[in-house]
Design an enzyme around this catalytic site. Structure first.
Site, PDB file in Angstrom:
ATOM      1  N   SER A 225       0.832  -1.200   0.000  1.00 52.87           N
ATOM      2  CA  SER A 225       0.000   0.000   0.000  1.00 52.87           C
ATOM      3  C   SER A 225       0.870   1.256   0.000  1.00 52.87           C
ATOM      4  CB  SER A 225      -0.976  -0.046   1.174  1.00 52.87           C
ATOM      5  OG  SER A 225      -1.997   0.915   1.046  1.00 52.87           O
ATOM      6  N   GLU A 342      -9.538  -5.243  -4.238  1.00 52.08           N
ATOM      7  CA  GLU A 342      -8.864  -4.262  -3.383  1.00 52.08           C
ATOM      8  C   GLU A 342      -9.826  -3.281  -2.724  1.00 52.08           C
ATOM      9  OE1 GLU A 342      -5.643  -3.881  -2.624  1.00 52.08           O
ATOM     10  OE2 GLU A 342      -4.481  -4.921  -4.159  1.00 52.08           O
ATOM     11  N   HIS A 434      -8.055  -5.395   0.038  1.00 52.36           N
ATOM     12  CA  HIS A 434      -6.770  -4.756   0.325  1.00 52.36           C
ATOM     13  C   HIS A 434      -6.204  -5.270   1.652  1.00 52.36           C
ATOM     14  CE1 HIS A 434      -3.892  -1.561  -0.336  1.00 52.36           C
ATOM     15  NE2 HIS A 434      -4.150  -0.985   0.830  1.00 52.36           N
TER      16      HIS A 434
END
Length: 538
Positions: A225, A342, A434
């Site tokens: 990320s 995600e 995610h």
């Protein structure tokens, strides 16, 4: 301007983000090799023995960024006297607790210690055997998170891969990512200080990791990320090969590095008239100010990308994909990938949140430059999906998956490059969201922020442990040789390098397989759209 641009993003509860430490002390027994100790050019360090590994926690790599050094570039740490007892695992850079998405080392509700530029080392032994080195840069929207989260424990990576694993802290939020050069030219470039922290830590690794049993010429940086945004930005700096030999980007690419124009807009939101005013605030006051600004001017999902590296022309020279395509990172091997669903991470508050995010995407995030093909794209994504599912699939492809394929294609011209997609779904409602790959990459099986993750893992523990072993073997093999296939102790298919037109992609799931150009028709719908850097919607 940001407030006006993103007013449509506000909805209740959806703003989800993507201490005192060890001090040098003199001790007669700390230098014993049997107690996991080593000597660096900076001084002696004593760690602890844990499960057959030597673990060193809370080593300072830069001077405390406090007082006159607040908002300044990091200053590398100097020598210390005596033996540094590296046993502190509680360092967290300043932030309000985000219990939904972060796995904190203790129960504090507020973290305010700016003396946090510390790193941790897990090693089979500090014996100068020159093992591959894996340096992890955590995510958390550049506002949250810490190297000391239990889910990032490096023990299993180090033991299974016979590697040295390092995790690092870096400054977050306003303290690390606010460009203050407009208030005072002496602070020009401060918007990339968090990136400079990471670079300073990588240089520390280069200089000292041999004393911990690592090979300074064989460093692989792994980011997730915001950590991946940061490492991708380094690919656009001068000579990234001097920082690491290989890089793994999990759920993040250069497309989310800010443009200079966007960074100026972010800086303009700070309601202060001078740097001195900011420097005079307490840490808590700065955090309160930061939260107020984001709540007012970047509500909802945009808060997850409010802070990031930016193209300043001096450190980060140009857009990442542009620099990579020109060969700027020709000395770096790349492994990159994303999770299947995600953006569903931000909808885990329930069906209403999922619907709201889909509507926000339609209203704000879909590129205006693609307006002429929008109807055709929506129709393609709607096949087999509801309207909300289609919007979130487009959001994932625009924000994560397609930019990853572009970066992989750009680098594949120069160096071996590998692409993956993580697709295991703990729940049908949210899918492979995610951060979901992290419990498997580290082998910690801590599912913070993943609804249903722990329950689904416990229901299929044997097969999912095998999946984790496969991924750890691939990551550590890549770190050792640049080839994720070099060590396959658990059976899985060979992972071909990524090249167009085949576009081979490792599909991580129970029963891992390789797919050629998965969902290629949807990927191709974005052809011609330049995923260069993150800026204001045009």
């Amino acid at each position: 301007m940001l407030k006006r641009t993103f007013a449509a993003l506000a909805f209740a509860g959806a703003a989800v983000a993507m201490s005192s430490c060890a001090s040098p002390v003199t001790t007669a027994s700390a230098g014993s090799r049997t107690g996991c100790a080593t000597t660096t050019s900076l001084g002696a360090v004593a760690g602890t023995v844990r499960e057959g590994l030597c673990v060193f926690r809370g080593i300072r790599y830069a001077e405390p960024p406090t007082g006159a050094l607040r908002f300044r570039p990091p200053r590398p740490v100097g020598r210390w006297r005596g033996t540094l007892k590296a046993t502190d695992d509680k360092a967290v850079c300043p932030q309000d607790r985000d219990a939904m998405s972060e796995d904190y080392p203790d129960g504090r509700a507020l973290f305010t210690d700016e003396d946090c530029l510390r790193l941790n080392v897990w090693t089979p032994a500090p014996d100068h055997r020159r093992r591959p080195v894996i340096v992890f840069v955590h995510g958390g929207a550049a506002r949250y998170g810490t190297a000391n989260e239990p889910r990032y424990d490096g023990a299993r990576l180090a033991a299974r891969g016979d590697a040295v694993v390092v995790s690092i802290n870096y400054r977050l939020g306003v303290l690390g990512w606010s460009e203050l050069g407009g208030l005072d030219p002496a602070y020009k470039g401060s918007g990339n200080n968090g990136l400079r922290d990471q670079i300073t830590a990588l240089r520390w690794v280069h200089d000292h990791i041999a004393d911990f049993g690592g090979d300074p010429a064989d460093v692989t940086a792994v980011g997730e990320s915001a950590g991946a945004f940061s490492l991708s930005a380094m690919l656009a700096t001068d000579h990234p090969e001097r920082l690491f030999r290989r890089v793994v980007l999990e759920s993040g690419s250069g497309a989310l590095v800010h443009t200079a124009a966007y960074e100026r807009e972010v800086a303009a939101q700070l309601p202060v008239k001078s740097v001195a005013e900011l420097r005079g605030m307490s840490t808590k006051q700065i955090l309160d100010l930061q939260n107020k600004v984001i709540d007012q001017d970047a509500p909802g999902i945009i808060g997850a990308t409010y802070f990031a590296p930016y193209i300043d022309g001096a450190l980060v020279r140009d857009s990442v994909v542009t620099r990579v395509a020109r060969g700027n990172a020709r000395g770096v091997d790349l492994l990159i990938g994303t999770n299947r669903d995600e953006m569903n991470f931000f909808g885990q508050l329930g069906p209403e949140a999922m619907t709201a995010i889909g509507q926000q995407y339609d209203a704000v995030f879909f590129p205006h430059a693609l307006a002429a093909r929008r109807e055709r794209m929506v129709a393609a994504y709607r096949r087999g999906r509801s309207a909300t599912e289609a919007a979130l699939a487009m959001f994932t492809d625009q924000g994560m998956r397609v930019p990853a394929t572009r970066l992989a294609q750009a680098q594949s011209r120069w160096r071996p490059t590998y692409l993956y997609e993580f697709g295991w779904r703990p729940t049908k409602e949210y899918g492979a969201v995610h951060t979901l790959e992290l419990p498997f990459v580290f082998g910690t099986f801590r599912f913070t922020g993943i609804l249903g993750g722990e329950e689904a893992f416990n229901a299929d523990r044997a097969r999912l442990t095998t999946l984790s072993d496969q991924m750890i073997d691939a990551w550590t093999s890549f770190a050792r040789t640049g080839d994720p296939n070099a060590r396959r102790t658990v059976e899985r298919p060979a992972w071909p390098a990524y090249r167009a037109p085949r576009r081979a992609t490792m599909m991580w799931n129970v029963g891992a397989k390789v797919a050629d150009d998965p969902r290629g028709r949807e990927r191709a719908l974005w052809n011609g759209y330049p995923f260069t850097a993150f800026g204001l919607p045009a």
